[in-house]
Design an enzyme around this catalytic site. Structure first.
Site, PDB file in Angstrom:
ATOM      1  N   LYS A 249      87.916  17.675-141.009  1.00 22.54           N
ATOM      2  CA  LYS A 249      86.674  17.638-140.229  1.00 22.54           C
ATOM      3  C   LYS A 249      86.719  18.839-139.292  1.00 22.54           C
ATOM      4  O   LYS A 249      87.419  18.817-138.280  1.00 22.54           O
ATOM      5  CB  LYS A 249      86.577  16.328-139.441  1.00 22.54           C
ATOM      6  CG  LYS A 249      85.254  16.155-138.726  1.00 22.54           C
ATOM      7  CD  LYS A 249      85.207  14.801-138.035  1.00 22.54           C
ATOM      8  CE  LYS A 249      83.830  14.416-137.540  1.00 22.54           C
ATOM      9  NZ  LYS A 249      83.255  15.302-136.564  1.00 22.54           N
TER      10      LYS A 249
ATOM     11  N   ARG B 104      72.033  20.841-137.125  1.00 21.84           N
ATOM     12  CA  ARG B 104      72.120  19.382-137.304  1.00 21.84           C
ATOM     13  C   ARG B 104      70.791  18.712-136.986  1.00 21.84           C
ATOM     14  O   ARG B 104      70.441  17.692-137.564  1.00 21.84           O
ATOM     15  CB  ARG B 104      73.204  18.872-136.358  1.00 21.84           C
ATOM     16  CG  ARG B 104      73.557  17.436-136.452  1.00 21.84           C
ATOM     17  CD  ARG B 104      74.550  17.140-135.345  1.00 21.84           C
ATOM     18  NE  ARG B 104      75.132  15.818-135.456  1.00 21.84           N
ATOM     19  CZ  ARG B 104      74.514  14.701-135.135  1.00 21.84           C
ATOM     20  NH1 ARG B 104      73.286  14.742-134.694  1.00 21.84           N
ATOM     21  NH2 ARG B 104      75.134  13.544-135.247  1.00 21.84           N
TER      22      ARG B 104
ATOM     23  N   LYS C  27      85.449  10.437-147.846  1.00 21.29           N
ATOM     24  CA  LYS C  27      84.161  10.245-148.529  1.00 21.29           C
ATOM     25  C   LYS C  27      84.374   9.607-149.897  1.00 21.29           C
ATOM     26  O   LYS C  27      85.293  10.015-150.614  1.00 21.29           O
ATOM     27  CB  LYS C  27      83.486  11.604-148.735  1.00 21.29           C
ATOM     28  CG  LYS C  27      83.274  12.384-147.466  1.00 21.29           C
ATOM     29  CD  LYS C  27      82.728  13.778-147.761  1.00 21.29           C
ATOM     30  CE  LYS C  27      82.490  14.551-146.478  1.00 21.29           C
ATOM     31  NZ  LYS C  27      82.019  15.920-146.717  1.00 21.29           N
TER      32      LYS C  27
ATOM     33  N   ARG D 127      73.994   7.425-140.920  1.00 20.28           N
ATOM     34  CA  ARG D 127      75.424   7.283-140.609  1.00 20.28           C
ATOM     35  C   ARG D 127      75.952   6.337-141.668  1.00 20.28           C
ATOM     36  O   ARG D 127      75.775   5.140-141.589  1.00 20.28           O
ATOM     37  CB  ARG D 127      75.594   6.729-139.194  1.00 20.28           C
ATOM     38  CG  ARG D 127      76.945   7.011-138.623  1.00 20.28           C
ATOM     39  CD  ARG D 127      77.004   6.773-137.130  1.00 20.28           C
ATOM     40  NE  ARG D 127      76.441   7.845-136.321  1.00 20.28           N
ATOM     41  CZ  ARG D 127      77.013   9.022-136.106  1.00 20.28           C
ATOM     42  NH1 ARG D 127      78.170   9.297-136.653  1.00 20.28           N
ATOM     43  NH2 ARG D 127      76.430   9.936-135.367  1.00 20.28           N
TER      44      ARG D 127
HETATM   45  P1  ATP Z   1      80.817  14.205-133.681  1.00 17.84           P
HETATM   46  O1  ATP Z   1      80.529  14.375-132.244  1.00 17.84           O
HETATM   47  O2  ATP Z   1      82.055  13.422-133.955  1.00 17.84           O
HETATM   48  O3  ATP Z   1      80.741  15.472-134.471  1.00 17.84           O
HETATM   49  P2  ATP Z   1      78.465  13.528-135.037  1.00 17.84           P
HETATM   50  O4  ATP Z   1      77.651  12.303-134.872  1.00 17.84           O
HETATM   51  O5  ATP Z   1      77.848  14.833-134.702  1.00 17.84           O
HETATM   52  O6  ATP Z   1      79.735  13.245-134.190  1.00 17.84           O
HETATM   53  P3  ATP Z   1      79.891  12.714-137.311  1.00 17.84           P
HETATM   54  O7  ATP Z   1      79.103  11.730-138.098  1.00 17.84           O
HETATM   55  O8  ATP Z   1      80.951  12.214-136.440  1.00 17.84           O
HETATM   56  O9  ATP Z   1      78.936  13.677-136.524  1.00 17.84           O
HETATM   57  O10 ATP Z   1      80.623  13.699-138.298  1.00 17.84           O
HETATM   58  C1  ATP Z   1      79.880  14.508-139.111  1.00 17.84           C
HETATM   59  C2  ATP Z   1      79.925  15.902-138.557  1.00 17.84           C
HETATM   60  O11 ATP Z   1      81.214  16.470-138.764  1.00 17.84           O
HETATM   61  C3  ATP Z   1      78.993  16.745-139.345  1.00 17.84           C
HETATM   62  O12 ATP Z   1      77.739  16.748-138.729  1.00 17.84           O
HETATM   63  C4  ATP Z   1      79.625  18.106-139.360  1.00 17.84           C
HETATM   64  O13 ATP Z   1      79.107  18.863-138.305  1.00 17.84           O
HETATM   65  C5  ATP Z   1      81.085  17.848-139.087  1.00 17.84           C
HETATM   66  N1  ATP Z   1      81.976  18.135-140.215  1.00 17.84           N
HETATM   67  C6  ATP Z   1      83.075  18.925-140.141  1.00 17.84           C
HETATM   68  N2  ATP Z   1      83.737  18.960-141.305  1.00 17.84           N
HETATM   69  C7  ATP Z   1      83.040  18.172-142.167  1.00 17.84           C
HETATM   70  C8  ATP Z   1      83.240  17.786-143.523  1.00 17.84           C
HETATM   71  N3  ATP Z   1      84.287  18.203-144.229  1.00 17.84           N
HETATM   72  N4  ATP Z   1      82.324  16.962-144.072  1.00 17.84           N
HETATM   73  C9  ATP Z   1      81.265  16.505-143.370  1.00 17.84           C
HETATM   74  N5  ATP Z   1      81.024  16.837-142.066  1.00 17.84           N
HETATM   75  C10 ATP Z   1      81.908  17.653-141.470  1.00 17.84           C
END
Ligand code: ATP
Length: 434
Positions: free
Chosen positions: A77, A98, A237, A250
């Site tokens: 991530k 985003r 995933k 989500r």
């Molecule tokens: P956070 O503050 O934890 O990023 P969030 O709500 O923005 O929370 P999450 O659902 O936690 O997002 O995680 C998805 C986010 O992680 C994606 O929007 C992307 O920006 C990031 N990301 C980084 N690496 C990956 C990956 N390999 N696959 C999917 N998303 C990724």
């Protein structure tokens, strides 16, 4: 069953997540009605789809429970900025954030890189990725804070001070064909075959894919590496089942495992290998897994606590196998406490001490550590153990005691509700016997 009104609302919501433009949805609704909306108004390149998001998890054990019998993949991530890169048939590129804002002007370097790294047969695509600050000289990912210092508007290529690398993890559209309904395994295949990696400019998100429990245990090791490489953790995933791209959701099919959520029993344990199983596949010729035991001081016996096969480099496995081969004994010692059906291939003289970390402790009919402490016939065992190092400075009788295992089980695992129940159970029994 939903009412027709609820069904209709669901359809509009679903369509909006794929094409969040009322100027397109409303005319389509007026002309074709709501039931045909998914056909009359669908994904269109150049219009950003809502981002698929991940659900948080508390740890590896939860992931294994949720994804049982499902093939899945774990990706780093990355800690940067989510981007959806649309490359259209006419060669124009748009980058969306985003929140579906246009960030094309902020990343002219990404526009150039994205056009360069596609293979010649690719005429259009929508790429889901993370833009991450990158030091190309040191070939190192930089923290998000550095990325946030980049100018936001009217960025000129020659004035860019913070370089970014595109880390691609999904492909939503390719050569005129929408891929949202395809399973991740197919979308990823398309992604891998449509682009050329260029270190520091365009890389595929680092991933391991497995449905093998032993291999999955390397999660924890991988997570440590991911975090060291300036990543926030992992995203897990589903690959082949329930693995379509779910815009603006989500999803249960993406689970995020951040370092802070990582479960660990806190302290490591020092344990003694007392038996082993022959290796198979890549591990032929060495031991593939070992049976570990803690030491019970009051009963003067070694009590089995888990099987371990994770955390070893090839060299280390070779080294430990060679060293322990000289300690093989024809049958288990009378002071080894184990369940009859464990059936290892060889038994060892207790000689080495290994430091081991685990994700959790659980009650087990298979292992005998602290047997009787929680259940008259069951012991406590480690879930997802991995080897940290060999403790040359300790003899087998200095190994962690079953008393320590018992204490860890009841008191030290900090964050799960389970432990409150465990504690209540102990208090209840103490009260009962008092
Ligand atoms: P956070 O503050 O934890 O990023 P969030 O709500 O923005 O929370 P999450 O659902 O936690 O997002 O995680 C998805 C986010 O992680 C994606 O929007 C992307 O920006 C990031 N990301 C980084 N690496 C990956 C990956 N390999 N696959 C999917 N998303 C990724």
């Amino acid at each position: 069953m939903d009412s027709p009104l609820e069904e209709a609302a669901k359809i509009v919501k679903q369509v909006y997540s794929v094409i969040p433009v009322y100027d397109k949805i409303v005319p389509a609704l007026l002309s074709g009605g709501v039931w045909d909306l998914p056909k009359t108004c669908c994904f269109s390149p150049g219009v950003p789809v809502g981002p698929m998001l991940a659900k948080p998890t508390k740890g590896v054990s939860e992931i294994l429970d949720k994804f049982q019998n499902t093939e899945f993949t774990c990706e780093y991530k990355y800690d940067g900025e989510r981007a959806q890169i649309h490359y259209l048939e006419d060669g124009t590129v748009q980058i969306y954030s985003r929140n579906a804002e246009r960030h094309t002007e902020k990343f002219p370097d990404v526009v150039v890189a994205a056009s360069r790294v596609k293979k010649p047969n690719v005429t259009s695509f929508v790429l889901d990725c993370e833009l991450v600050a990158y030091d190309r000289k040191k070939q190192k990912i930089l923290p998000f804070q550095i990325l946030s210092t980049r100018a936001r508007k009217n960025v000129v290529m020659s004035e860019i001070k913070v370089d970014v690398c595109i880390y691609a993890f999904d492909l939503l559209y390719l050569n005129g064909q929408q891929l949202l309904q395809e399973q991740l395994i197919t979308r990823r295949e398309r992604l891998y075959e449509s682009f050329m990696e260029e270190p520091g400019y365009f890389q595929l998100a680092t991933a391991i894919t497995s449905n093998d429990l032993e291999e999955i245990q390397t999660f924890l090791v991988l997570l440590d590496t991911a975090v060291n490489a300036s990543c926030e953790g992992l995203i897990i995933k589903t690959l082949t089942r329930d693995a379509t791209h779910e815009p603006a959701k989500r999803s249960n099919n993406w689970l995020k495992l951040k370092k802070d959520y990582m479960d660990s029993i806190g302290d490591s344990l020092d344990l003694v290998p007392i038996a082993a199983f022959h290796g198979r596949g890549k591990r032929v010729g060495v031991y593939g897994a070992f049976l570990l035991a803690c030491y019970d001081n009051s009963k003067d016996e070694y009590q089995t606590i888990c099987k371990i096969g994770t955390g070893f480099s090839e060299a280390m496995l070779e080294e430990r196998s060679t060293s322990l081969r000289s300690k093989v004994i024809p049958m288990p010692k009378s002071y080894y406490r184990y369940a009859d059906f464990v059936n290892p291939d060889v038994w060892f003289e207790a000689s080495e001490v290994w430091e081991v970390k685990a994700a959790d402790l659980t009650i087990s009919p298979v292992y005998c550590a602290a047997i009787g402490a929680v259940d008259p016939n069951k012991g406590i065992s480690l879930r997802f153990p991995r080897l940290l190092r060999v403790r040359d400075d300790k003899g087998p009788e200095d190994a962690s005691s079953s008393e320590m295992v018992r204490i860890l089980f009841f008191f030290l695992v900090p964050h799960s509700l389970k432990n409150i129940f465990r504690l209540l159970k102990v208090i209840f029994f103490a009260f009962l016997f008092y």
